[in-house]
Motif scaffolding. Structure first.
Motif, short mmCIF file in Angstrom:
data_model
loop_
_atom_site.label_atom_id
_atom_site.label_comp_id
_atom_site.label_asym_id
_atom_site.label_seq_id
_atom_site.Cartn_x
_atom_site.Cartn_y
_atom_site.Cartn_z
N GLY A 1 -2.92 4.74 3.78
CA GLY A 1 -1.70 4.48 4.44
C GLY A 1 -0.86 4.18 3.45
O GLY A 1 -0.66 4.75 2.34
N SER A 2 0.46 3.14 3.83
CA SER A 2 1.35 2.88 2.65
C SER A 2 1.29 1.45 2.65
O SER A 2 1.56 0.65 3.39
CB SER A 2 2.63 3.25 3.21
OG SER A 2 3.76 3.10 2.35
N PRO A 3 0.91 0.91 1.19
CA PRO A 3 0.48 1.78 0.08
C PRO A 3 -0.75 2.33 0.16
O PRO A 3 -1.47 1.59 0.97
CB PRO A 3 0.61 0.66 -1.05
CG PRO A 3 0.38 -0.65 -0.37
CD PRO A 3 0.59 -0.34 0.99
N GLU A 4 -1.09 3.14 -0.58
CA GLU A 4 -2.40 3.75 -0.88
C GLU A 4 -3.34 2.91 -1.85
O GLU A 4 -2.96 2.08 -2.62
CB GLU A 4 -2.49 4.90 -1.33
CG GLU A 4 -2.00 6.11 -0.44
CD GLU A 4 -2.35 7.82 -1.24
OE1 GLU A 4 -2.84 7.75 -2.18
OE2 GLU A 4 -1.94 8.62 -0.28
N ILE A 5 -4.54 2.75 -1.44
CA ILE A 5 -5.52 1.95 -2.24
C ILE A 5 -6.64 2.86 -2.61
O ILE A 5 -7.23 3.57 -2.00
CB ILE A 5 -5.94 0.54 -1.38
CG1 ILE A 5 -5.05 -0.23 -0.94
CG2 ILE A 5 -6.96 -0.14 -2.22
CD1 ILE A 5 -5.31 -1.05 0.18
N MET A 6 -7.07 2.40 -3.83
CA MET A 6 -8.44 3.14 -4.34
C MET A 6 -9.22 2.22 -5.16
O MET A 6 -8.74 1.51 -6.04
CB MET A 6 -7.90 4.33 -5.30
CG MET A 6 -9.14 5.12 -6.03
SD MET A 6 -9.57 4.21 -7.59
CE MET A 6 -8.39 4.29 -8.58
N ARG A 7 -10.44 2.40 -4.85
CA ARG A 7 -11.51 1.47 -5.76
C ARG A 7 -12.70 2.22 -6.02
O ARG A 7 -13.15 2.83 -5.24
CB ARG A 7 -11.75 0.09 -4.92
CG ARG A 7 -12.69 -0.77 -5.52
CD ARG A 7 -13.07 -2.13 -4.83
NE ARG A 7 -13.37 -1.87 -3.45
CZ ARG A 7 -14.45 -1.86 -3.06
NH1 ARG A 7 -15.57 -1.64 -3.60
NH2 ARG A 7 -14.68 -1.68 -1.48
N VAL A 8 -13.34 2.13 -7.26
CA VAL A 8 -14.36 2.48 -7.77
C VAL A 8 -15.38 1.50 -8.48
O VAL A 8 -14.63 0.91 -9.44
CB VAL A 8 -14.33 3.79 -8.54
CG1 VAL A 8 -15.78 4.56 -8.90
CG2 VAL A 8 -13.53 4.87 -8.09
N GLY A 9 -16.48 1.37 -8.20
CA GLY A 9 -17.18 0.22 -8.83
C GLY A 9 -17.02 -1.29 -8.36
O GLY A 9 -16.44 -1.25 -7.33
N ALA A 10 -17.24 -2.08 -9.31
CA ALA A 10 -17.10 -3.79 -9.07
C ALA A 10 -15.61 -3.99 -8.78
O ALA A 10 -14.71 -3.56 -9.40
CB ALA A 10 -17.74 -4.39 -9.85
N VAL A 11 -15.35 -5.01 -8.08
CA VAL A 11 -14.07 -5.79 -7.87
C VAL A 11 -14.02 -6.75 -9.12
O VAL A 11 -14.95 -7.51 -8.76
CB VAL A 11 -13.64 -6.11 -6.55
CG1 VAL A 11 -12.49 -6.81 -6.58
CG2 VAL A 11 -13.56 -4.95 -5.58
N ALA A 12 -12.93 -6.96 -9.78
CA ALA A 12 -12.96 -8.06 -10.60
C ALA A 12 -13.09 -9.26 -9.78
O ALA A 12 -12.18 -9.38 -8.96
CB ALA A 12 -11.70 -7.97 -11.57
N ALA A 13 -13.75 -10.45 -10.55
CA ALA A 13 -13.69 -11.81 -9.74
C ALA A 13 -13.02 -12.68 -11.06
O ALA A 13 -13.07 -12.35 -12.26
CB ALA A 13 -15.23 -12.23 -9.63
N PRO A 14 -12.72 -13.90 -10.54
CA PRO A 14 -12.26 -14.85 -11.48
C PRO A 14 -13.31 -14.91 -12.60
O PRO A 14 -14.47 -15.22 -12.38
CB PRO A 14 -12.24 -16.16 -10.82
CG PRO A 14 -11.71 -15.79 -9.31
CD PRO A 14 -12.79 -14.50 -9.28
N GLY A 15 -12.80 -14.97 -13.86
CA GLY A 15 -13.53 -15.20 -15.10
C GLY A 15 -13.85 -13.78 -15.88
O GLY A 15 -14.26 -13.70 -16.96
N ASP A 16 -13.74 -12.92 -14.87
CA ASP A 16 -13.77 -11.33 -15.42
C ASP A 16 -12.81 -10.81 -16.39
O ASP A 16 -11.94 -11.52 -16.51
CB ASP A 16 -14.13 -10.27 -14.25
CG ASP A 16 -15.39 -10.49 -13.84
OD1 ASP A 16 -16.37 -10.99 -14.20
OD2 ASP A 16 -15.44 -9.89 -12.56
N THR A 17 -13.34 -9.79 -17.35
CA THR A 17 -12.37 -9.37 -18.46
C THR A 17 -11.69 -8.06 -18.00
O THR A 17 -12.28 -7.30 -17.23
CB THR A 17 -13.00 -8.94 -19.48
OG1 THR A 17 -13.81 -10.07 -20.21
CG2 THR A 17 -12.03 -8.16 -20.53
#
Length: 456
Positions: free
Chosen positions: A353-369
């Motif tokens: 849709g608008s906007p487009e979204i793409m994700r591969v692998g893990a989603v960053a959580a608080p504290g992640d680099t």
């Protein structure tokens, strides 16, 4: 000297998982029977992925012109002809059905148009009207797909409150549309009908839009929808959704009432695994709720001895390409060509849709680099006057563990992102890779080479 007969593979369901399983089985030398009760292609081709992308593509000019007009670079109007768009869609789907049938025939696969009436040890029982047939198998692959979820008080009634399939067949856009559910389906259909001129109201009980994604992604989606004039309301519970006087009446917790010409229920998917005899064959279920149970599978995607479950019905990943991957593995495992566990690596997911979204692998959580870059600096996004959004890289032990992007053309980055995550690239590898200029992928490069920081 006579050769032994080929092992018999029966596949149930001709969506992406079952179709690819049947072809892989035939290529591996199995005698394949494919059972499908309806149209080839399953939900993806007929009522999901492909129709929505057709409608998104054929209405895109409305949004493109609006973006340029806002920059005072163009003027005029674009009026999509929804009836003509639907007629073209039907032709495309019919051509795809014919091509799929021809491919199955060429591969020597027997196609049986029937319902799966039940399963017993080594036999699939089918029914087509008053005709029944027992089809023996050495291996059985269940690619049963899934069905649209509904709950008491929030379910299609066939009048003004509808499921996805009839909404995707509209030949005339309603003046107003309420959508319950802000996942991929709800967001994409909101985009389509906003472009077609409908007043769109989108609600979801989850605290944010695109609830399965990074919360920062949801902020961009909300920003874009607000700018477009879509009334998007996350964190809102629905008391009831009914047809009243020919219109949809949505009652929210707290008593607010929203009315619209039509309403769409898009609140997720349930399994479609009610098959008599399946449990007696040894199948196990990940959820014992009536009519909702996902088939539990082992490391080889088997739910019972010689019975595999692939695609949506096993509840692992409800995506067409995941189903296809699982189907190929299951067929090859049944043929003895795969010995190890099913291990596909990271599976990309996209919203178109608008906007487009793409994700591969893990989603960053608080504290992640993480490291990230904004679309506002990308020349292609600038040229399209569509600069909201960002790309974000999640790092684990100095290697890429996940990539998320939201913004103009984000879905086009999915293959590159999948390679980077699956190969666990380092920053040094990213520095050595030459990216084309100008290109949307440069935002991924900028994110890869961006300042490392801790996610708040």
């Amino acid at each position: 000297m006579t050769s032994s007969p080929a092992r018999r593979l029966v596949v149930v369901g001709a969506g992406p998982g079952g179709y690819e399983a049947a072809l892989a089985g035939a290529a591996a030398g199995l005698a394949v029977t494919l059972i499908e009760r309806g149209k080839l292609g399953g939900t993806c081709l007929n009522w999901g992925c492909i129709p929505t992308k057709h409608l998104l593509a054929t209405t895109l000019a409305v949004e493109t012109l609006a973006a340029q007009a806002k920059q005072k670079l163009a003027s005029g109007t674009v009026t999509p002809d929804l009836a003509a768009i639907q007629a073209k869609k039907k032709k495309l789907l019919a051509a795809t059905h014919s091509a799929m049938a021809a491919t199955l025939q060429k591969a020597g696969i027997r196609l049986v148009t029937a319902n799966l009436a039940g399963v017993s040890t080594g036999v699939a029982h089918t029914a087509a009207g008053s005709e029944t047939e027992d089809i023996p198998f050495d291996s059985l692959i269940l690619a049963l797909g899934s069905r649209a979820a509904s709950f008491p008080g929030v379910k299609p009634d066939g009048q003004a409150v509808l499921g996805v399939a009839p909404v995707l067949d509209f030949t005339e856009a309603p003046e107003s549309l309420v959508i319950v559910g802000a996942g991929a389906i709800g967001l994409e259909i909101a985009t389509i009908f906003h472009r077609l001129g409908a007043k769109v109201t989108l609600v979801d009980a989850a605290p944010r839009l695109a609830p399965a994604e990074d919360p920062d992604v949801a902020k961009v989606v909300a920003q874009v929808m607000r700018r477009q004039g879509i009334d998007a309301r996350p964190g809102v519970k629905v008391e009831s959704l009914v047809t009243e006087n020919g219109r949809a009446r949505l009652t929210l917790a707290g008593g607010e009432v929203v009315t619209a010409d039509k309403a769409l229920v898009a609140i997720g998917r349930f399994a479609a695994t009610v098959v008599p005899g399946l449990a007696e064959c040894g199948a196990t279920f990940a959820d014992t709720a009536p009519n909702r149970a996902w088939l539990a599978t082992d490391a080889a995607l088997q739910t019972a001895p010689d019975i595999y479950a692939v695609g949506d019905c096993n509840g692992r990943v409800l995506l067409a390409h995941a189903a296809a991957s699982q189907g190929v593995y299951a067929a090859r495992h049944a043929a003895g060509l795969e010995k190890g566990p099913y291990a596909p690596g990271p599976i990309p997911g996209c919203y178109y849709g608008s906007p487009e979204i793409m994700r591969v692998g893990a989603v960053a959580a608080p504290g992640d680099t993480i490291s990230e870059a904004a679309f506002v600096a990308n020349p292609i996004a600038q040229a399209h006057a569509d600069t909201a959004g960002f790309a974000r890289v999640l790092w684990k032990d100095g290697k890429v563990a996940g990539i998320t992007a939201v913004g103009h053309g984000a879905s086009t980055m999915a293959t590159l992102a999948t390679v980077l995550v699956s190969q666990a690239w380092t920053r040094e590898q990213a520095e050595a890779l030459v990216f084309p200029h100008p290109g949307l992928d440069e935002t991924v490069k900028a994110a890869l080479l961006g300042e490392m920081k801790t996610k708040a």
